[in-house]
Structures are given as C-alpha cells and as structure tokens.
Design a protein around this motif. Structure first.
Motif, PDB file in Angstrom:
ATOM      1  N   GLU A  94       0.745  -1.139   0.010  1.00  0.00           N
ATOM      2  CA  GLU A  94       0.066   0.093   0.084  1.00  0.00           C
ATOM      3  C   GLU A  94       0.717   1.269  -0.076  1.00  0.00           C
ATOM      4  OE1 GLU A  94      -3.312   2.051   2.744  1.00  0.00           O
ATOM      5  OE2 GLU A  94      -2.839   0.035   3.174  1.00  0.00           O
ATOM      6  N   ASN A  95       0.574   2.152  -0.793  1.00  0.00           N
ATOM      7  CA  ASN A  95       1.177   3.555  -0.816  1.00  0.00           C
ATOM      8  C   ASN A  95       0.584   4.318   0.013  1.00  0.00           C
ATOM      9  OD1 ASN A  95       0.900   6.323  -3.121  1.00  0.00           O
ATOM     10  ND2 ASN A  95       2.410   5.778  -1.681  1.00  0.00           N
ATOM     11  N   PHE A  96       1.335   4.345   1.283  1.00  0.00           N
ATOM     12  CA  PHE A  96       0.753   4.972   2.579  1.00  0.00           C
ATOM     13  C   PHE A  96       1.526   6.258   2.798  1.00  0.00           C
ATOM     14  CE2 PHE A  96       4.132   2.752   4.158  1.00  0.00           C
ATOM     15  CZ  PHE A  96       4.743   3.369   5.164  1.00  0.00           C
ATOM     16  N   ALA A  97       2.652   6.751   1.973  1.00  0.00           N
ATOM     17  CA  ALA A  97       3.403   7.897   2.607  1.00  0.00           C
ATOM     18  C   ALA A  97       4.316   8.421   1.339  1.00  0.00           C
ATOM     19  CB  ALA A  97       4.374   7.763   3.570  1.00  0.00           C
ATOM     20  N   HIS A  98       4.796   9.394   1.207  1.00  0.00           N
ATOM     21  CA  HIS A  98       5.721  10.132   0.188  1.00  0.00           C
ATOM     22  C   HIS A  98       6.792  10.994   0.805  1.00  0.00           C
ATOM     23  CE1 HIS A  98       1.637   9.764  -1.052  1.00  0.00           C
ATOM     24  NE2 HIS A  98       2.105   9.727  -2.387  1.00  0.00           N
ATOM     25  N   PHE A  99       8.033  10.820   0.153  1.00  0.00           N
ATOM     26  CA  PHE A  99       9.008  11.748   0.515  1.00  0.00           C
ATOM     27  C   PHE A  99       8.632  13.274   0.686  1.00  0.00           C
ATOM     28  CE2 PHE A  99      13.142   9.273  -1.251  1.00  0.00           C
ATOM     29  CZ  PHE A  99      12.514   8.049  -0.875  1.00  0.00           C
ATOM     30  N   GLY A 100       8.824  13.776   1.749  1.00  0.00           N
ATOM     31  CA  GLY A 100       8.461  15.283   2.115  1.00  0.00           C
ATOM     32  C   GLY A 100       9.507  16.340   1.748  1.00  0.00           C
ATOM     33  N   PRO A 101       9.124  17.494   1.475  1.00  0.00           N
ATOM     34  CA  PRO A 101      10.088  18.515   0.696  1.00  0.00           C
ATOM     35  C   PRO A 101      10.574  18.941   2.095  1.00  0.00           C
ATOM     36  CG  PRO A 101       7.679  19.419   1.162  1.00  0.00           C
ATOM     37  CD  PRO A 101       7.653  17.849   1.328  1.00  0.00           C
ATOM     38  N   TRP A 102      11.704  19.749   1.944  1.00  0.00           N
ATOM     39  CA  TRP A 102      12.362  20.195   3.426  1.00  0.00           C
ATOM     40  C   TRP A 102      11.947  21.165   4.226  1.00  0.00           C
ATOM     41  CZ3 TRP A 102      12.911  25.377   4.456  1.00  0.00           C
ATOM     42  CH2 TRP A 102      12.915  26.299   3.620  1.00  0.00           C
ATOM     43  N   GLU A 103      10.656  21.724   3.804  1.00  0.00           N
ATOM     44  CA  GLU A 103       9.984  22.420   4.658  1.00  0.00           C
ATOM     45  C   GLU A 103       8.991  21.537   5.819  1.00  0.00           C
ATOM     46  OE1 GLU A 103       9.684  24.753   0.641  1.00  0.00           O
ATOM     47  OE2 GLU A 103       9.748  22.643   1.338  1.00  0.00           O
ATOM     48  N   GLU A 104       9.007  20.444   5.289  1.00  0.00           N
ATOM     49  CA  GLU A 104       7.983  19.635   5.941  1.00  0.00           C
ATOM     50  C   GLU A 104       8.861  18.384   6.870  1.00  0.00           C
ATOM     51  OE1 GLU A 104       4.137  20.340   3.321  1.00  0.00           O
ATOM     52  OE2 GLU A 104       4.981  17.965   3.518  1.00  0.00           O
ATOM     53  N   ASN A 105      10.093  18.144   6.347  1.00  0.00           N
ATOM     54  CA  ASN A 105      10.922  16.919   6.719  1.00  0.00           C
ATOM     55  C   ASN A 105      12.134  17.356   7.801  1.00  0.00           C
ATOM     56  OD1 ASN A 105      13.195  17.849   5.272  1.00  0.00           O
ATOM     57  ND2 ASN A 105      12.924  16.309   3.837  1.00  0.00           N
ATOM     58  N   GLY A 106      12.185  18.401   8.712  1.00  0.00           N
ATOM     59  CA  GLY A 106      13.252  18.732   9.292  1.00  0.00           C
ATOM     60  C   GLY A 106      14.219  19.542   8.701  1.00  0.00           C
ATOM     61  N   ASN A 107      13.962  20.107   7.448  1.00  0.00           N
ATOM     62  CA  ASN A 107      15.123  20.826   6.881  1.00  0.00           C
ATOM     63  C   ASN A 107      16.232  20.151   6.443  1.00  0.00           C
ATOM     64  OD1 ASN A 107      13.786  22.789   9.200  1.00  0.00           O
ATOM     65  ND2 ASN A 107      14.516  24.090   7.271  1.00  0.00           N
ATOM     66  N   TRP A 108      15.860  18.838   5.826  1.00  0.00           N
ATOM     67  CA  TRP A 108      16.676  17.868   4.955  1.00  0.00           C
ATOM     68  C   TRP A 108      16.387  18.017   3.518  1.00  0.00           C
ATOM     69  CZ3 TRP A 108      20.755  16.140   7.766  1.00  0.00           C
ATOM     70  CH2 TRP A 108      20.522  15.851   9.094  1.00  0.00           C
ATOM     71  N   PRO A 109      17.400  17.729   2.675  1.00  0.00           N
ATOM     72  CA  PRO A 109      17.036  17.486   1.283  1.00  0.00           C
ATOM     73  C   PRO A 109      16.343  16.085   1.281  1.00  0.00           C
ATOM     74  CG  PRO A 109      19.352  17.590   1.583  1.00  0.00           C
ATOM     75  CD  PRO A 109      18.938  17.853   2.777  1.00  0.00           C
ATOM     76  N   PRO A 110      15.304  16.236   0.323  1.00  0.00           N
ATOM     77  CA  PRO A 110      14.189  15.056   0.321  1.00  0.00           C
ATOM     78  C   PRO A 110      14.652  13.661   0.441  1.00  0.00           C
ATOM     79  CG  PRO A 110      13.604  16.664  -1.366  1.00  0.00           C
ATOM     80  CD  PRO A 110      14.963  16.987  -0.850  1.00  0.00           C
ATOM     81  N   HIS A 111      14.412  12.927   1.442  1.00  0.00           N
ATOM     82  CA  HIS A 111      14.708  11.430   1.399  1.00  0.00           C
ATOM     83  C   HIS A 111      13.819  10.702   2.623  1.00  0.00           C
ATOM     84  CE1 HIS A 111      16.563  13.128   4.828  1.00  0.00           C
ATOM     85  NE2 HIS A 111      16.800  11.841   5.542  1.00  0.00           N
ATOM     86  N   LEU A 112      14.020   9.534   2.444  1.00  0.00           N
ATOM     87  CA  LEU A 112      13.236   8.471   3.680  1.00  0.00           C
ATOM     88  C   LEU A 112      14.428   7.757   4.368  1.00  0.00           C
ATOM     89  CD1 LEU A 112      10.870   6.905   4.677  1.00  0.00           C
ATOM     90  CD2 LEU A 112      11.554   5.134   2.789  1.00  0.00           C
ATOM     91  N   HIS A 113      14.104   8.062   5.732  1.00  0.00           N
ATOM     92  CA  HIS A 113      14.953   7.504   6.733  1.00  0.00           C
ATOM     93  C   HIS A 113      14.275   6.278   7.104  1.00  0.00           C
ATOM     94  CE1 HIS A 113      17.196   7.148  10.512  1.00  0.00           C
ATOM     95  NE2 HIS A 113      15.879   6.665  10.646  1.00  0.00           N
ATOM     96  N   PHE A 114      14.516   4.912   6.672  1.00  0.00           N
ATOM     97  CA  PHE A 114      13.890   3.678   7.172  1.00  0.00           C
ATOM     98  C   PHE A 114      14.599   3.077   8.056  1.00  0.00           C
ATOM     99  CE2 PHE A 114      13.291  -0.809   6.219  1.00  0.00           C
ATOM    100  CZ  PHE A 114      11.994  -0.693   6.635  1.00  0.00           C
TER     101      PHE A 114
END
Length: 238
Positions: free
Chosen positions: A178-198
């Motif tokens: 199931e597609n339950f999430a997406h990589f967030g932009p820096w404004e929403e992800n703690g001010n990081w370049p877009p990525h997923l921490h798994f």
C-alpha cells in the motif's frame, strides 16, 4: 531489553523475498548508488551540510552525475553532519545538553525527489505517527507495527510529506504494497534534502511517533541490537 534480537533477524532473513519494495524500483531502468555522508567523504563537509540549499544541490548533483534514481546508505555511519542541529547535542530522555553528541546513524536513507511514493513492505498497523517539527528532526513520521512468526517488530518512516498524516489513525491497518506515504519537501521534513529514513526497531519502549535515528557512539551496541540492518527488508544496499 528482553528480546531475542538474533531470532528476529533470522525471521526477517527467512522472509527476505516476501517484502514489497519500499520505493518504486525497476531493475532494468533504475539505478541505485551508495552515498557516503561520513567524515571519510572529503567532498562532504561542514560548508556543504550547514547550508540547506548547498546540501540539497550536493545530493542532486550526486544523483545526476551517477545517473542514479536513488542514493542509498547510512546504516552504522558515523556522521558529523548532525552538528547542524543542537537536537543531537542533547540527551534523548531529558533533553539536556550531553557531554557526547549523537552521531551514529541507525537507519538507511534513500535520497530521491520530493513526492516519491513509499509502500508498506509487509502488512501491519499504524503504531503511531507525529510531526517532529524540530530543525534536523524527522518532520512527519509514521511507525508501523508488524508481526512475523508471532514476533512483533516495527518499521519507522521519517521525513515524510505532512499530508501523509492527515488521514491516519493509530491501529489503522496498512496492507502489503500500500502506498501510505511520500518523501516530504525540506519545509516539512526537518530541513533536509528530500529522502526517506527507514529503520527497523525491535522494541519501541515508550516512544510514540518517534524513536532515535541517531545515537551516541558509546551507546552503539545497545541501539544497534535494537535496530538491525534495515537492508534485511529494503534489499537496496548497492
């Protein structure tokens, strides 16, 4: 910690070919390249990671020059880049400045464009979620609880799009693939370049919507036992 970490790792290995890809991946068209963000990378230093725009440009340039769909890496990596945020200079439990900063990364990072889809590798339910909105933090975060062979464990997804939290509830079942999430932009992800921490977590303790993704070097043995190599599920390590 009253868990049999070795047994859980064996169970995860046993189901290695059952996991749905966490991000879209075409073996023919897509390319994965390892990314080293430790102090051993002479091209990645404070002048890069301290400036969000330069950091983002660095990541995108690495992707472009390697013709990579994803840059992947970071498990057990000793990273000085956490100096960019005093969040990592504080003890986890009391939020008081520590004599030793946190610098050892406990998950795998997948770097790609904002909006990249994230899929559940196996079925589970939402344990918790939160918007960890500190500079350098996870930003939007979802933690799933799974069970294999009657054994419970958890997967954490950090740096998500804030919209992914809007329709979620604790206990909600998420199906495999199931597609339950997406990589967030820096404004929403703690001010990081877009990525997923798994990250895989065996024992969540009392954490809700959060769990340390970085630990002190002196506490490495304890945290690495509780957070085995995420590539057991990801199968993306170059």
């Amino acid at each position: 910690m009253n868990i049999d970490a070795d047994n859980i790792v064996r169970i995860l290995e046993k189901h290695a070919y059952d996991y749905f890809p966490v991000v879209p991946f075409n073996k023919v068209a897509d390319k994965i390249v390892a990314l080293d963000l430790s102090k051993d990378n002479q091209f990645f230093n404070e002048s890069v990671y301290s400036a969000p725009g330069i950091f983002s440009a660095f990541i995108e340039n690495e992707r472009m020059k390697n013709k990579a769909t994803y840059l992947v890496g970071g498990y057990k990596e000793h990273r000085e880049m956490y100096r960019r945020s005093n969040l990592f200079d504080k003890n986890i439990f009391d939020n008081i400045s520590a004599d030793e900063p946190r610098s050892l990364h406990l998950g795998i990072d997948i770097w790609a464009a904002a909006g990249t889809k994230i899929f559940a590798p196996l079925g589970g339910m939402i344990h918790s979620f939160a918007f960890n909105n500190n500079f350098g933090d996870y930003g939007a975060t979802i933690i799933l609880q799974h069970q294999l062979n009657t054994v419970n464990f958890y997967t954490l997804y950090g740096h998500l799009s804030l919209m992914d939290l809007e329709d979620k509830r604790v206990g909600q079942f998420i199906t495999r693939g199931e597609n339950f999430a997406h990589f967030g932009p820096w404004e929403e992800n703690g001010n990081w370049p877009p990525h997923l921490h798994f990250q895989i977590i065996l024992d969540m303790g009392n954490y809700i919507g959060d769990y340390p993704g970085v630990c002190k070097m002196s506490e490495a043995a304890k945290y690495l036992q509780n957070c085995p190599n995420p590539n057991l599920i990801l199968k993306m390590q170059p």
